[in-house]
Enzyme design. Structure first.
Site, PDB file in Angstrom:
ATOM      1  N   HIS A 110       0.836  -1.202   0.000  1.00 43.76           N
ATOM      2  CA  HIS A 110       0.000   0.000   0.000  1.00 43.76           C
ATOM      3  C   HIS A 110       0.879   1.263   0.000  1.00 43.76           C
ATOM      4  CE1 HIS A 110      -3.362   2.662   1.251  1.00 43.76           C
ATOM      5  NE2 HIS A 110      -2.414   3.246   1.971  1.00 43.76           N
ATOM      6  N   GLU A 111       1.872   1.296   0.886  1.00 41.37           N
ATOM      7  CA  GLU A 111       2.736   2.479   0.981  1.00 41.37           C
ATOM      8  C   GLU A 111       3.568   2.658  -0.291  1.00 41.37           C
ATOM      9  OE1 GLU A 111       2.040   4.582   3.263  1.00 41.37           O
ATOM     10  OE2 GLU A 111       0.869   3.240   4.526  1.00 41.37           O
TER      11      GLU A 111
ATOM     12  N   HIS B   1       1.718   4.538  -2.908  1.00 40.71           N
ATOM     13  CA  HIS B   1       1.806   6.005  -2.848  1.00 40.71           C
ATOM     14  C   HIS B   1       3.038   6.507  -3.599  1.00 40.71           C
ATOM     15  CE1 HIS B   1      -1.574   6.378  -0.240  1.00 40.71           C
ATOM     16  NE2 HIS B   1      -0.991   5.882   0.833  1.00 40.71           N
TER      17      HIS B   1
ATOM     18  N   ASP C 236      -4.803   7.415  -1.433  1.00 42.71           N
ATOM     19  CA  ASP C 236      -5.665   6.548  -0.620  1.00 42.71           C
ATOM     20  C   ASP C 236      -7.058   6.522  -1.236  1.00 42.71           C
ATOM     21  OD1 ASP C 236      -4.019   5.650   1.540  1.00 42.71           O
ATOM     22  OD2 ASP C 236      -4.057   7.682   2.341  1.00 42.71           O
TER      23      ASP C 236
END
Length: 173
Positions: free
Chosen positions: A111-112, A115, A121
């Site tokens: 997920h990170e 970014h 998000d």
């Protein structure tokens, strides 16, 4: 062959060549990003796994461990967060607070990294959406980006404008 016919044929072949060799037709170049997980402590394996997941999911970018790094991953006691400074660059903090609550470290790392790859998000609450982050249940272990997320990353690295806001720390709470 008559001169006008030779000239016409030459012109047709030249135009055909230019159309097939046009830069607009060329495939995007593969961009390699280096990451440094040397300060990721117990999350090093999760970061490496997440990088491999992204590598098997997208075609325009490849993540490799190494320095000098385009982005760094650091372990700390806070909540996971990312500071993307530009497409493919920034800092990820793998916060222990989320894993102590039961969130999956590979999903957090993927997920990170999303970014860093230009994704914002998306608090959909769906486990199938990697960028839904902590809005998905704690039991969610899916670390694979959805088809839409994969396509957006490929578009980002083909020249599209990323949807993430650069220069701002993104905390998924």
């Amino acid at each position: 062959m008559h001169k006008p016919l030779r000239l016409a044929l030459s012109l047709i072949l030249t135009v055909a060549f230019l159309l097939t060799a046009s830069p607009a037709q060329a495939a995007p170049l593969l961009r390699t990003l280096r990451y440094d997980a040397g300060r990721a402590a117990e999350f090093r394996g999760a970061v490496d796994q997440a990088a491999q997941i992204w590598n098997s999911s997208v075609t325009n970018v490849r993540l490799v461990a190494g320095t000098p790094a385009d982005f760094v991953v650091v372990a700390d006691n806070g909540w996971p967060r990312t500071l993307p400074t530009s497409l493919g660059r920034g800092t990820i903090w793998m916060g222990r607070e989320a894993t102590s609550q039961g969130y999956n470290p590979v999903r957090i790392a993927a997920h990170e990294i999303g970014h860093i790859l230009g994704l914002p998000d998306r608090r959909t609450g769906l486990c199938s959406d990697l960028m839904s982050g902590s809005s998905a249940p704690v039991s969610c272990t899916n670390a694979n980006p959805s088809a839409a997320e994969r396509a957006q990353v490929d578009r980002n690295f083909a020249g599209a404008t990323p949807l993430v806001e650069f220069g701002r720390v993104l905390v998924d709470r």
